[in-house]
Design a protein around this motif. Structure first.
Motif, PDB file in Angstrom:
ATOM      1  N   VAL A  96       0.256  -0.919   0.192  1.00  0.00           N
ATOM      2  CA  VAL A  96       0.088   0.197  -0.191  1.00  0.00           C
ATOM      3  C   VAL A  96       0.661   1.395  -0.003  1.00  0.00           C
ATOM      4  O   VAL A  96       0.157   2.104  -0.531  1.00  0.00           O
ATOM      5  CB  VAL A  96      -0.758   0.037   1.120  1.00  0.00           C
ATOM      6  CG1 VAL A  96      -1.990   1.243   0.959  1.00  0.00           C
ATOM      7  CG2 VAL A  96      -2.032  -1.206   0.727  1.00  0.00           C
ATOM      8  N   MET A  97       1.567   1.475   0.960  1.00  0.00           N
ATOM      9  CA  MET A  97       2.452   2.491   0.512  1.00  0.00           C
ATOM     10  C   MET A  97       3.329   2.834  -0.471  1.00  0.00           C
ATOM     11  O   MET A  97       3.451   3.595  -0.827  1.00  0.00           O
ATOM     12  CB  MET A  97       3.974   2.098   2.164  1.00  0.00           C
ATOM     13  CG  MET A  97       3.226   2.542   3.173  1.00  0.00           C
ATOM     14  SD  MET A  97       2.344   3.988   3.723  1.00  0.00           S
ATOM     15  CE  MET A  97       3.125   5.084   3.120  1.00  0.00           C
ATOM     16  N   ARG A  98       4.005   1.372  -1.287  1.00  0.00           N
ATOM     17  CA  ARG A  98       4.253   1.240  -2.188  1.00  0.00           C
ATOM     18  C   ARG A  98       3.215   2.479  -3.199  1.00  0.00           C
ATOM     19  O   ARG A  98       3.770   2.880  -4.346  1.00  0.00           O
ATOM     20  CB  ARG A  98       4.847   0.117  -2.528  1.00  0.00           C
ATOM     21  CG  ARG A  98       6.441  -0.140  -3.026  1.00  0.00           C
ATOM     22  CD  ARG A  98       6.165  -1.592  -3.529  1.00  0.00           C
ATOM     23  NE  ARG A  98       7.771  -2.246  -2.408  1.00  0.00           N
ATOM     24  CZ  ARG A  98       7.210  -3.635  -1.827  1.00  0.00           C
ATOM     25  NH1 ARG A  98       6.058  -3.727  -1.197  1.00  0.00           N
ATOM     26  NH2 ARG A  98       7.979  -3.618  -0.761  1.00  0.00           N
ATOM     27  N   GLU A  99       2.088   2.179  -3.146  1.00  0.00           N
ATOM     28  CA  GLU A  99       1.489   2.420  -4.158  1.00  0.00           C
ATOM     29  C   GLU A  99       0.644   3.932  -3.771  1.00  0.00           C
ATOM     30  O   GLU A  99       0.826   4.591  -4.629  1.00  0.00           O
ATOM     31  CB  GLU A  99      -0.143   1.765  -4.010  1.00  0.00           C
ATOM     32  CG  GLU A  99      -0.991   1.814  -5.376  1.00  0.00           C
ATOM     33  CD  GLU A  99      -1.845   0.871  -5.630  1.00  0.00           C
ATOM     34  OE1 GLU A  99      -3.262   1.658  -5.073  1.00  0.00           O
ATOM     35  OE2 GLU A  99      -2.616  -0.361  -5.319  1.00  0.00           O
ATOM     36  N   PHE A 100       1.507   4.043  -2.564  1.00  0.00           N
ATOM     37  CA  PHE A 100       0.513   5.655  -2.678  1.00  0.00           C
ATOM     38  C   PHE A 100       1.638   6.530  -2.708  1.00  0.00           C
ATOM     39  O   PHE A 100       1.501   7.449  -3.262  1.00  0.00           O
ATOM     40  CB  PHE A 100       1.114   5.475  -1.057  1.00  0.00           C
ATOM     41  CG  PHE A 100       0.499   7.131  -0.341  1.00  0.00           C
ATOM     42  CD1 PHE A 100      -0.649   7.584  -0.762  1.00  0.00           C
ATOM     43  CD2 PHE A 100       1.153   7.362   0.433  1.00  0.00           C
ATOM     44  CE1 PHE A 100      -0.856   8.674   0.158  1.00  0.00           C
ATOM     45  CE2 PHE A 100       1.272   8.882   1.038  1.00  0.00           C
ATOM     46  CZ  PHE A 100       0.207   9.617   0.686  1.00  0.00           C
TER      47      PHE A 100
END
Length: 157
Positions: A44-48
């Motif tokens: 999720v953080m990578r996508e964010f």
């Protein structure tokens, strides 16, 4: 992005990101965050931090540095004990008229208490144990650092 960090490595959060392709906001709720494993949270953080073309490593590194500064300040102060709280992590991409900006702010102090003055608190020594809040910040630094390191390894090969 508003992240609530509680009890060591347990992280729940609310995330909102503007998708430039769809021209709409994407949202993950606190309930969604409670269901995530550490690896799912990393995804999720990578996508964010991905702008649709690439992972914004410069922003990731800036967030990590701000979190480290926050952690250092929080762990050295002896006036308050943080049991839980919220961090607001904001970044904006660069445009022709504006530079990239990154901010990390503590925004929720509902579970913070003022410590009673005592010789151990007045001596300037560090705390013997860390609260769930500070361990959560430390865990977030570790997770984001892992993302940055793994990205560096991927781009080298």
């Amino acid at each position: 992005m508003n992240m609530k960090l509680i009890q060591y490595e347990h992280t729940c959060f609310h995330l909102q990101k503007f998708n430039t392709r769809s021209q709409k906001y994407e949202t993950l709720t606190r309930a969604d965050g409670l269901e995530l494993s550490v690896n799912q949270f990393k995804d999720v953080m990578r996508e964010f931090l991905h702008n649709g073309k690439e992972l914004k490593v410069d922003i990731l590194e800036s967030i990590i540095e701000e979190l480290k500064l926050f952690y250092d300040c929080m762990s050295k102060q002896m006036e308050f004990e943080f049991y839980s709280g919220s961090l607001l992590i904001i970044y904006g991409g660069a445009t022709a008229t504006r530079l990239q900006t990154t901010q990390v702010k503590a925004i929720d102090f509902a579970h913070t208490v003022r410590l009673v003055s005592s010789p151990i608190h007045d001596s300037g020594t560090e705390r013997i144990s860390e609260s769930g809040y500070s361990l959560g910040v430390k865990s977030l630094i570790s997770i984001l650092s892992d993302i940055a390191e793994n990205h560096s390894c991927e781009t080298c090969s």
